[in-house]
Design a protein around this motif. Structure first.
Motif, PDB file in Angstrom:
ATOM      1  N   UNK A  32      -0.762  10.296 -10.103  1.00  0.00           N
ATOM      2  CA  UNK A  32       0.496  11.053 -10.152  1.00  0.00           C
ATOM      3  C   UNK A  32       1.709  10.142 -10.291  1.00  0.00           C
ATOM      4  N   UNK A  33       1.636   8.994  -9.633  1.00  0.00           N
ATOM      5  CA  UNK A  33       2.828   8.137  -9.630  1.00  0.00           C
ATOM      6  C   UNK A  33       2.416   6.679  -9.421  1.00  0.00           C
ATOM      7  N   UNK A  34       3.361   5.785  -9.659  1.00  0.00           N
ATOM      8  CA  UNK A  34       3.122   4.346  -9.435  1.00  0.00           C
ATOM      9  C   UNK A  34       4.419   3.710  -8.973  1.00  0.00           C
ATOM     10  N   UNK A  82     -10.383   6.369 -11.298  1.00  0.00           N
ATOM     11  CA  UNK A  82     -10.567   7.727 -10.758  1.00  0.00           C
ATOM     12  C   UNK A  82     -11.191   7.767  -9.355  1.00  0.00           C
ATOM     13  N   UNK A  83     -12.215   6.935  -9.059  1.00  0.00           N
ATOM     14  CA  UNK A  83     -12.827   7.051  -7.726  1.00  0.00           C
ATOM     15  C   UNK A  83     -11.904   6.630  -6.575  1.00  0.00           C
ATOM     16  N   UNK A  84     -10.801   5.944  -6.862  1.00  0.00           N
ATOM     17  CA  UNK A  84      -9.976   5.379  -5.784  1.00  0.00           C
ATOM     18  C   UNK A  84      -8.709   6.200  -5.540  1.00  0.00           C
ATOM     19  N   UNK A  85      -8.306   6.272  -4.269  1.00  0.00           N
ATOM     20  CA  UNK A  85      -7.035   6.943  -3.920  1.00  0.00           C
ATOM     21  C   UNK A  85      -5.841   6.119  -4.392  1.00  0.00           C
ATOM     22  N   UNK A  86      -5.945   4.789  -4.194  1.00  0.00           N
ATOM     23  CA  UNK A  86      -4.861   3.904  -4.635  1.00  0.00           C
ATOM     24  C   UNK A  86      -5.453   2.757  -5.451  1.00  0.00           C
ATOM     25  N   UNK A  87      -4.668   2.318  -6.421  1.00  0.00           N
ATOM     26  CA  UNK A  87      -5.114   1.252  -7.321  1.00  0.00           C
ATOM     27  C   UNK A  87      -3.976   0.259  -7.504  1.00  0.00           C
ATOM     28  N   UNK A 129      -1.088   5.968  -7.211  1.00  0.00           N
ATOM     29  CA  UNK A 129      -1.801   6.930  -6.366  1.00  0.00           C
ATOM     30  C   UNK A 129      -1.092   8.269  -6.414  1.00  0.00           C
ATOM     31  N   UNK A 130      -1.282   9.081  -5.372  1.00  0.00           N
ATOM     32  CA  UNK A 130      -0.629  10.391  -5.350  1.00  0.00           C
ATOM     33  C   UNK A 130       0.868  10.208  -5.135  1.00  0.00           C
ATOM     34  N   UNK A 131       1.631  11.252  -5.462  1.00  0.00           N
ATOM     35  CA  UNK A 131       3.094  11.172  -5.271  1.00  0.00           C
ATOM     36  C   UNK A 131       3.415  10.922  -3.794  1.00  0.00           C
ATOM     37  N   UNK A 132       2.688  11.615  -2.913  1.00  0.00           N
ATOM     38  CA  UNK A 132       2.954  11.461  -1.469  1.00  0.00           C
ATOM     39  C   UNK A 132       2.642  10.034  -1.022  1.00  0.00           C
TER      40      UNK A 132
END
Ligand SMILES: Cc1ncc(COP(=O)(O)O)c(C=O)c1O
Length: 341
Positions: free
Chosen positions: A51-53, A189-194, A212-215
């Protein structure tokens, strides 16, 4: 001229990269945003399918911010014993997040899902609770080794069995994608954060991103500020990273070919035992009494710089600033030294 194969971090910005940096549109990133930095963050998020970086000054800081996001104090982070986060980040997991590392000793060259499964402790009120799994792809200390997508998914499944998230140290995920033909987004894809780094194969002077996600990225903003990494006119640096993505990613295949070329030249040579390279890192174990430091010194006298990885191992990393001709010359110099040993 010296042929410097100590690391892919030694690359210098090209004239075109410097021109892109000089021309970058900038603002105060911490105060109200920097347009070029935002462009880089959106580009990286899209490439990684997140979603975001967020742009960071270094890969270490982005890795440590990820740990800070996921791992509460007095918990445990599972990672390959040879991972960068274990041996090259100054005990940051403990110092910055108050967690500890449970080092997974792989049965092969890199941590597999089975290695991870047998390393999780039984849940008990006497033991630290697990909070995070970290995977490094490609794996620097193992010799630029790839973890294939099915194994990554299996690692993710093991993390799920224990209800913990997965962080991917993808400092060289670019190399993994080019070597396998699998998209960055699929590998992420398998990771929450990269985390991805710009100052290695892509040739930028500095910088990394966490995606990762926006949150998660909202909290990562706080971690970056806390760790002293908030920046101002960072667009000058982001422009270099964007230039690296656009112009230096597809050419990583040349680096991989060059690493294989040197490996072939050293195969079967006297006291060298080669870890076959998957990407741009080649590890050479020395099987005679010759010390790695002596190989490094002898090669340097002939204009070839390589890194001492351990007393019996040298590391060679191919990159943007060394040509195939340079690598052939380096192979000849090392073959002579290792054959004579
Ligand atoms: C696998 C890996 N992770 C993280 C880092 C840290 O990146 P940086 O040098 O940008 O802090 C490196 C640097 O070499 C690395 O090889």
């Amino acid at each position: 001229m010296t042929i410097d194969l100590r690391s892919d971090t030694v690359t210098k910005p090209t004239a075109a990269m410097r021109a892109a940096m000089a021309a970058a549109e900038v603002g105060d990133d911490e105060r109200d945003g920097d347009p070029t930095t935002r462009r880089l963050e959106e580009r990286v998020a899209a490439l990684l399918g997140k979603e975001d970086a967020l742009f960071f000054p270094s890969g270490v800081m982005a890795n440590q911010a990820a740990v800070w996001l996921h791992a509460p104090r007095a918990t445990e982070v599972l990672a390959d014993v040879d991972a960068h986060i274990v041996h090259s980040e100054i005990a940051g997991v403990a110092a910055l997040s108050g967690a500890q590392i449970l080092a997974v000793v792989p049965t092969g060259l890199v941590m597999s899902a089975d290695d991870l499964r047998r390393s999780f402790r039984e849940r008990s009120r006497y033991y630290p609770a697990p909070s995070l799994v970290c995977v490094e792809n490609t794996h620097n200390g193992a010799g630029g080794k790839l973890t294939d997508l099915s194994e990554l998914k299996a690692i993710r499944a093991v993390a799920d069995e224990h209800g913990v998230p997965l962080h991917l140290d993808g400092a060289r995920l670019w190399n993994a994608s080019i070597a396998t033909g699998i998209s960055l987004a699929e590998l992420a894809q398998p990771a929450e954060t990269v985390m991805v780094a710009f100052s290695k194969g892509l040739g930028a002077p500095v910088g990394a991103a966490l995606a990762g996600s926006r949150a998660a990225m909202e909290r990562a903003w706080t971690a970056r500020k806390l760790f002293g990494g908030a920046m101002r006119q960072s667009g000058i640096l982001a422009a270099a990273a964007l230039h690296g993505i656009e112009h230096h990613m597809s050419r990583l295949a040349e680096d991989h070919d060059n690493a294989r070329l040197i490996a072939r030249m050293l195969e079967g040579v006297g006291s060298a035992s080669i870890v076959p390279p998957d990407t741009n890192i080649l590890m050479i174990d020395i099987t005679s009494n010759l010390r790695a430091s002596a190989v490094v010194e002898r090669a340097a006298r002939q204009g070839v710089r390589v890194a001492e990885w351990s007393p019996t191992r040298i590391r060679i990393v191919t990159h943007l600033d060394v040509s195939t001709t340079d690598c052939r010359r380096a192979g000849e110099v090392l073959a002579n030294i290792l054959a004579a040993a």
